[in-house]
Write a protein that holds these residues in place. Structure first.
Motif, short mmCIF file in Angstrom:
data_model
loop_
_atom_site.label_atom_id
_atom_site.label_comp_id
_atom_site.label_asym_id
_atom_site.label_seq_id
_atom_site.Cartn_x
_atom_site.Cartn_y
_atom_site.Cartn_z
N UNK A 153 -2.81 -4.31 -4.44
CA UNK A 153 -4.26 -4.27 -4.67
C UNK A 153 -5.02 -3.95 -3.39
N UNK A 154 -4.84 -4.79 -2.37
CA UNK A 154 -5.63 -4.63 -1.13
C UNK A 154 -4.94 -3.69 -0.15
N UNK A 155 -5.54 -2.50 0.00
CA UNK A 155 -4.97 -1.49 0.91
C UNK A 155 -6.11 -0.70 1.53
N UNK A 202 -5.93 -0.70 -4.75
CA UNK A 202 -5.08 -0.52 -5.92
C UNK A 202 -5.84 -0.36 -7.22
N UNK A 203 -6.93 -1.10 -7.38
CA UNK A 203 -7.65 -1.01 -8.66
C UNK A 203 -8.32 0.35 -8.79
N UNK A 262 10.31 5.75 -9.50
CA UNK A 262 9.36 4.67 -9.25
C UNK A 262 8.61 4.92 -7.94
N UNK A 263 7.30 4.90 -8.00
CA UNK A 263 6.48 5.05 -6.81
C UNK A 263 6.01 3.66 -6.36
N UNK A 264 6.39 3.28 -5.15
CA UNK A 264 6.03 1.98 -4.61
C UNK A 264 4.85 2.15 -3.66
N UNK A 265 3.71 1.52 -4.02
CA UNK A 265 2.49 1.71 -3.24
C UNK A 265 2.10 0.40 -2.58
N UNK A 266 2.18 0.35 -1.25
CA UNK A 266 1.83 -0.86 -0.52
C UNK A 266 1.60 -0.45 0.93
N UNK A 267 0.60 -1.09 1.58
CA UNK A 267 0.34 -0.71 2.98
C UNK A 267 1.30 -1.38 3.95
#
Lengths: 283, 127
Positions: free
Chosen positions: B56-58, B63-64, B7-12
């Motif tokens: 989404x917001x990074x 994200x989109x 699992x890749x967790x993408x968040x700033x």
């Protein structure tokens, strides 16, 4: 709280709702009732026992029953019963009822409505043929408070994220920040009625499918038997009952028997032709 | 035994990544982290995750845009992408679904919500 106080509260709950609370579950009373007792300025569980000893109505009495009997629920809870309904029970039932083009389903102890609404959404998405049928989903619960909530069809962001696929949220809900409300076309297919399973429910009529999941676990054995016999009388001769994962009719009700190959599904014992369609790979 | 899903967790936000990684690894899945969309796209260029939890917001790439890039890469096997964001308007949810998101989590969320979504997308079996 004394043992005497405990038994006053326990017997009140059993009389009103059938709920069985043993003394080792005292913590349940404490955790679930503390807010209500504070709101009504009742001095703890002993104070509550004093109120319950007085005959006649009291605002706190109904709230206590609500708080102790309102149970966790979510959309498509446990998912597999809904798979069974979609893949096996409903296709068989729709074939069987092609003549009368009507079917009736009962969601017993529906709490805040997620179970009957899940059913309504699943049927709309998967069985377009039913658009021309008379489909009744009757949802009952003991608590008028939770039924009022269920009727609004309004759920929090947390609630709509439990068990509900996002595609279904988009398709079947309107956003009312910060909540979500199930669309009127789904809401109108479910009719909510107050019902105490300890009382006679012959007036509900006959059902093709009854869902009574995670309800019996709260009752003692004679009460379970009484409720199951009552439900059995409400199920059409080729109809079926769905129980929760930890529940069974075994040793409780001779008139119902497990349908082979379908977990948690019961039909009339000896009934030659339950409507359910057997899946070759059913386990 | 086959390898556990990645699992890749993408968040700033490092804090939010840590919370998500904690929940996901407690379910027995492997995890990796990316701090924005661009880092996620670069990661997927070398290693294809089974599952992407995507804010989404990074900065750098949102994200989109990341989601559209990942879908344009035609990764194989196709990763499951779950958006996980405070953007919880119906229009944004529709936009993400049209861009190829499989599921959508509205923040704030808790362990039960994430677990439910992982079950729904077939990565975790219900206990």
């Amino acid at each position: 709280m004394s043992s005497k106080d405990f038994s006053v509260i326990a017997s009140f709950l059993k009389d009103r709702s059938g709920l069985i609370i043993n003394e080792d579950k005292t913590y349940l009373l404490e955790t679930r009732l503390s807010t209500i007792l504070r709101e009504h300025k009742v001095a703890g569980l002993s104070g509550l026992a004093d109120i319950l000893r007085q005959p006649g109505p009291h605002a706190v009495k109904d709230k206590v029953v609500d708080a102790m009997t309102t149970n966790e629920t979510s959309f498509f809870r446990d998912s597999h019963p809904f798979d069974t309904l979609r893949q096996s029970m409903l296709p068989g039932l729709i074939e069987r009822r092609a003549g009368s083009r009507s079917l009736r389903i009962w969601s017993a102890a529906c709490s805040t409505g997620q179970e009957p609404y899940s059913l309504a959404m699943m049927m709309k998405d998967n069985f377009p043929i039913l658009a021309g049928w008379r489909v009744e989903i009757i949802a009952t619960d003991l608590s008028p408070t939770v039924l009022d909530r269920a009727r609004t069809g309004l759920y929090s962001t947390f609630e709509v994220q439990r068990g509900l696929p996002i595609q279904m949220l988009v398709r079947h809900f309107d956003q009312e920040e910060p909540n979500w409300r199930i669309k009127p076309e789904i809401r109108k297919t479910v009719s909510f009625r107050p019902l105490n399973l300890l009382e006679d429910f012959a007036s509900l009529g006959q059902f093709d499918i009854v869902l009574c999941r995670n309800v019996l676990i709260y009752f003692d054995q004679p009460t379970k038997t009484q409720i199951l016999n009552g439900i059995a009388r409400r199920i059409a001769s080729d109809g079926a009952l769905l129980l929760g994962g930890a529940e069974s009719v075994f040793g409780l009700c001779n008139t119902l028997a497990a349908l082979p190959g379908l977990r948690g599904v019961y039909g009339h014992a000896g009934s030659p032709k339950p409507f359910v369609r057997q899946l070759s790979a059913a386990s | 035994m086959s390898k556990q899903p990645l699992c890749l967790v993408v968040d700033d936000s490092r804090v939010i990544r840590r919370v998500a990684v904690g929940i996901i690894s407690s379910l027995g899945l492997r995890t990796a982290e990316a701090e924005h969309g661009l880092a996620a796209v670069q990661f997927c260029g070398t290693t294809v995750p089974d599952f992407v939890l995507l804010d989404w917001n990074m900065p750098e790439m949102d994200g989109i845009t990341c989601l559209r890039s990942l879908r344009a890469m035609n990764l194989s096997p196709r990763p499951v992408v779950v958006m996980c964001t405070t953007e919880n308007g119906l229009a944004k949810i529709r936009e993400a679904l049209e861009a190829g998101a499989d599921e959508y989590i509205m923040k704030p969320y808790d362990r039960d919500v994430l677990l439910d979504k992982l079950v729904q997308v077939g990565l975790v079996e219900r206990a």
